[in-house]
Design a protein around this motif. Structure first.
Motif, short mmCIF file in Angstrom:
data_model
loop_
_atom_site.label_atom_id
_atom_site.label_comp_id
_atom_site.label_asym_id
_atom_site.label_seq_id
_atom_site.Cartn_x
_atom_site.Cartn_y
_atom_site.Cartn_z
N LEU A 12 0.46 -1.53 0.16
CA LEU A 12 0.03 0.32 0.31
C LEU A 12 0.93 1.43 -0.02
O LEU A 12 0.35 2.22 -0.54
N PRO A 13 2.28 1.97 0.80
CA PRO A 13 2.58 2.82 0.82
C PRO A 13 3.33 2.86 -0.26
O PRO A 13 3.04 3.45 -1.27
N TRP A 14 3.90 1.91 -1.34
CA TRP A 14 4.48 2.07 -2.63
C TRP A 14 3.65 2.58 -3.42
O TRP A 14 3.82 3.15 -4.27
N VAL A 15 2.32 2.27 -3.85
CA VAL A 15 1.08 2.37 -4.45
C VAL A 15 0.90 3.53 -4.29
O VAL A 15 0.94 4.31 -4.99
N ALA A 16 0.41 3.50 -2.96
CA ALA A 16 -0.01 5.44 -2.88
C ALA A 16 1.16 6.47 -2.96
O ALA A 16 0.72 7.09 -3.41
N ALA A 17 2.56 6.15 -2.73
CA ALA A 17 4.15 6.82 -3.52
C ALA A 17 3.66 7.14 -4.80
O ALA A 17 3.37 8.44 -5.75
N GLY A 18 3.38 6.26 -5.64
CA GLY A 18 2.90 5.91 -6.74
C GLY A 18 1.93 6.98 -7.65
O GLY A 18 2.34 7.44 -8.27
N PHE A 19 0.78 6.72 -6.97
CA PHE A 19 -0.32 7.44 -7.03
C PHE A 19 -0.07 8.75 -6.79
O PHE A 19 -0.79 9.32 -7.29
N LEU A 20 0.77 9.28 -5.56
CA LEU A 20 0.58 10.78 -5.26
C LEU A 20 1.51 10.99 -6.29
O LEU A 20 1.29 12.30 -6.61
N GLY A 68 10.34 6.00 -6.38
CA GLY A 68 12.14 6.04 -5.52
C GLY A 68 11.99 6.48 -4.83
O GLY A 68 12.53 6.20 -4.09
N ALA A 69 10.98 7.99 -4.22
CA ALA A 69 11.83 8.70 -3.30
C ALA A 69 11.24 7.38 -2.05
O ALA A 69 12.21 7.85 -0.35
N PRO A 70 10.85 7.05 -1.55
CA PRO A 70 10.43 5.96 0.19
C PRO A 70 11.58 5.26 0.01
O PRO A 70 12.59 4.38 1.02
N ALA A 71 11.79 4.28 -1.41
CA ALA A 71 12.95 3.79 -1.03
C ALA A 71 14.34 4.26 -0.51
O ALA A 71 14.70 3.49 0.19
N LEU A 72 14.46 4.86 -0.99
CA LEU A 72 15.73 5.44 -0.50
C LEU A 72 15.22 6.24 0.82
O LEU A 72 16.58 6.37 1.50
#
Length: 136
Positions: A12-20, A68-72
């Motif tokens: 969910l956090p990855w999907v939300a980050a991509g959607f944002l 990519g931002a949450p990965a970093l």
């Protein structure tokens, strides 16, 4: 031997980050089109085509940066407390996507010095409705 796969909550956090990211890119593109149309600066058919070609690039690029931002962020705060490990990646997603959207609007939406024909905007081609406290 059973291999467990991460559930929906882990993704969910990855999907939300991509959607944002994609939403911020689309909003920046819409703002750029609106500003050019309002000021009639760089809104000829060939410039509109260029903006249309930029649509998937800015939306896809901002989406990729959003993921990519949450990965970093996770890599930066690997050994931090749990609250920091959750806050920093989310903050990075918001900062990166907003910064890229803001940059795109400032560069593509307000072509400085381009002769606007509508007479509704100053020479900077920043629409008067744009807040003064937010530079463009």
């Amino acid at each position: 031997m059973t291999v467990s796969r991460p559930g929906l909550l882990a993704r969910l956090p990855w999907v939300a980050a991509g959607f944002l990211g994609a939403s911020a890119g689309l909003l920046a593109w819409r703002l750029a089109v609106w500003a050019r149309a309002h000021c009639d600066a760089g809104y000829e058919p060939d410039h509109r085509l260029a903006l249309t070609v930029l649509l998937p690039l800015i939306v896809g690029g901002d989406c990729a940066l959003g993921v990519g931002a949450p990965a970093l962020g996770r890599r930066l705060v690997r050994r931090a407390p749990v609250s920091v490990r959750r806050f920093v990646p989310a903050l990075l997603v918001v900062l990166v996507t907003v910064a890229v959207a803001w940059w795109f609007f400032a560069v593509s939406g307000t072509p400085d010095g381009y002769p606007g024909d509508s007479g509704l905007c100053p020479a900077s081609n920043v629409p008067p409705q744009w807040p003064d406290r937010i530079p463009a």
